[in-house]
Design an enzyme around this catalytic site. Structure first.
Site, mmCIF file in Angstrom:
data_model
loop_
_atom_site.group_PDB
_atom_site.id
_atom_site.type_symbol
_atom_site.label_atom_id
_atom_site.label_comp_id
_atom_site.label_asym_id
_atom_site.label_seq_id
_atom_site.Cartn_x
_atom_site.Cartn_y
_atom_site.Cartn_z
ATOM 1 N N CYS A 13 -3.990 -4.060 9.206
ATOM 2 C CA CYS A 13 -4.954 -3.585 8.206
ATOM 3 C C CYS A 13 -5.792 -4.746 7.684
ATOM 4 C CB CYS A 13 -4.246 -2.893 7.057
ATOM 5 S SG CYS A 13 -3.619 -1.274 7.507
ATOM 6 N N CYS B 40 -12.428 -16.414 13.605
ATOM 7 C CA CYS B 40 -12.519 -15.043 13.093
ATOM 8 C C CYS B 40 -12.042 -15.090 11.650
ATOM 9 C CB CYS B 40 -11.694 -14.080 13.952
ATOM 10 S SG CYS B 40 -9.932 -14.418 13.934
ATOM 11 N N GLY C 37 0.815 -1.220 0.000
ATOM 12 C CA GLY C 37 0.000 0.000 0.000
ATOM 13 C C GLY C 37 0.841 1.260 0.000
ATOM 14 N N ASN D 217 3.789 -4.176 9.677
ATOM 15 C CA ASN D 217 3.822 -4.928 10.929
ATOM 16 C C ASN D 217 4.927 -4.402 11.833
ATOM 17 O OD1 ASN D 217 6.349 -6.866 10.764
ATOM 18 N ND2 ASN D 217 5.415 -6.795 8.732
ATOM 19 N N ASN E 83 -5.476 -6.887 -2.634
ATOM 20 C CA ASN E 83 -4.476 -5.803 -2.618
ATOM 21 C C ASN E 83 -4.871 -4.639 -3.529
ATOM 22 O OD1 ASN E 83 -1.798 -8.256 -2.825
ATOM 23 N ND2 ASN E 83 -2.799 -7.452 -1.012
ATOM 24 N N LEU E 84 -5.689 -4.951 -4.556
ATOM 25 C CA LEU E 84 -5.842 -3.995 -5.657
ATOM 26 C C LEU E 84 -6.653 -2.764 -5.282
ATOM 27 C CD1 LEU E 84 -6.349 -6.475 -8.636
ATOM 28 C CD2 LEU E 84 -4.234 -5.569 -7.681
ATOM 29 N N ASP F 129 10.381 -7.315 -0.820
ATOM 30 C CA ASP F 129 9.038 -7.874 -0.615
ATOM 31 C C ASP F 129 9.081 -9.358 -0.953
ATOM 32 O OD1 ASP F 129 6.044 -6.161 -0.618
ATOM 33 O OD2 ASP F 129 6.047 -8.350 -0.807
#
Ligand SMILES: [Zn+2]
Length: 408
Positions: A206, A366, A59, A149, A88-89, A80
């Site tokens: 997020c 969850c 992001g 994170n 993600n888009l 990455d």
């Protein structure tokens, strides 16, 4: 790499590196910079000489990668290890629909090459760790933290402090963001401000809490601006200031941050080496199912788990002893749920304890398994013995049992 030395004999800094010339194409491409007196030809050559490392091509890394490339940063390093996912888009503009399933580094490299073929991209398809961070960061002038994170954020900070590299910080959550420039010009570092991470699982990621898609665009663009100003040596950077962005009220505030003499990273008892940041942040050693390996971990306390296939077997045998509890929020329940469950949002669990029969087998879930791990601890603390966490939550249930249950 060529350095030249000042007349006083002091070693040249990276910004004094011999500046490369610009080609005709580059002069045309950067003309709006070249006519800016604060950038001009020398500034543009400085940008071309610069080496900037982006930790994370997600992001924040998206606007960073696009704007730094467009601005003519000569070398961009990308760290990455993730693969482009449909989820993600909504915010990661470095990647397109056609890239779903590709490594993010591949789509980022293609996109950056299209934005500006003069940029040299160096990619590191790995998770940044204490073992590789110093080696990866060392050749760069500026490091930009685009991580999601705490473990990586503390690692990036500490590695920048140890190496004396400026750390352009940004973080986002829901509608709010932060940015600063740490470990630079005798200013504070991230740990002067946040000495220790919050307890594991306390602050949702997020992936768990959501984020407005445009917010990383806003914060990442601020980081790109700070990095470019830092390289050019113009304006007033965010050193010593933390910028707080609230997209809902569209208010921007800055708070002054002082260097803390007792800071465990840059203070008097300064850091000598990197530590185990997963342990420091209370994260389970294995990456969690979100693929972020982050603060959604289960912490140190043992949480009994049941796998999705085992739960499916027990549910299909009409096992009456199971009380299946979904601890997500009502809006998530509407997106996807496991048949046979009932909804008790984590925040209401304390009040709902009387509805949970300690004689039955309670299984909680969850989205990814992090919040439900907390629910298991709450139930155990309340004296329930027969409690299990559904490993991997709705995400693994969708993968392993029922793909019609939507992943989100
Ligand atoms: Zn510090």
């Amino acid at each position: 790499m060529t350095y030249f030395h000042g007349t006083d004999g002091a070693a040249a800094t990276a910004t004094e590196r011999e500046l490369p010339d610009l080609s005709r194409d580059e002069i045309q491409r950067y003309s709006r910079h070249l006519i800016l007196p604060d950038v001009a030809l020398d500034g543009q050559r400085r940008l071309k000489a610069a080496r900037v490392l982006l930790v994370g091509a997600g992001g924040l890394g998206s606007p960073l990668g696009l704007y730094l490339a467009a601005a003519g940063i000569g070398t961009i390093g990308l760290v990455d290890f993730d693969v482009v996912d449909l989820t993600n888009l909504q915010r990661q503009l470095l990647h397109g629909t056609k890239d779903v399933g590709r490594p993010k580094l591949d789509s980022a490299r293609d996109r950056i090459a299209d934005v500006n073929p003069h940029v040299h991209v160096e990619s590191y398809e790995t998770r940044l760790t204490s073992a590789n961070a110093l080696e990866i960061l060392e050749p760069y002038d500026v490091v930009i933290d685009g991580t999601d994170n705490f473990a990586t954020r503390y690692l990036v900070n500490d590695a920048c402090v140890l190496l004396g590299k400026p750390n352009v910080y940004g973080s986002i959550f829901r509608f709010e963001g932060q940015a600063s420039l740490f470990a630079d010009a005798n200013g504070p570092c991230y740990r002067c401000l946040f000495r220790e991470p919050p307890p594991a699982g306390l602050v949702p990621s997020c992936a768990e809490g959501g984020v407005l898609g445009v917010l990383p665009g806003l914060v990442g663009t601020i980081q790109a601006t700070e990095a470019i100003k830092r390289i050019l040596g113009i304006g007033e950077t965010l050193v010593g200031r933390l910028l707080l962005v609230d997209a809902l009220t569209m208010r921007f505030r800055t708070v002054n941050v002082r260097r803390n003499p007792a800071c465990p990273a840059c203070g008097t008892r300064a850091l000598r080496e990197l530590i185990d940041y997963d342990a420091f942040c209370g994260v389970a050693a294995h990456p969690n199912v979100d693929g972020h390996g982050t603060n959604g971990g289960n912490g140190r306390q043992e949480v009994p788990e049941i796998g999705p296939r085992e739960l499916a077997r027990r549910l299909s045998s009409a096992d009456e002893s199971i009380d299946l509890i979904d601890v997500r929020e009502p809006h998530e329940w509407h997106i996807a749920r496991i048949p046979g469950a009932r909804l008790v949002p984590l925040g209401n669990l304390d009040q709902a304890l009387t509805t949970i029969d300690a004689g039955r087998d309670t299984i909680v879930y969850c989205r990814s398994g992090a919040r439900s791990a907390k629910a298991v601890r709450t139930l155990k603390a309340a004296g329930h013995k027969r409690v299990w966490n559904l490993a991997g939550g709705v995400l693994r249930w969708s993968d392993e049992v029922d793909p019609t249950v939507a992943k989100y």
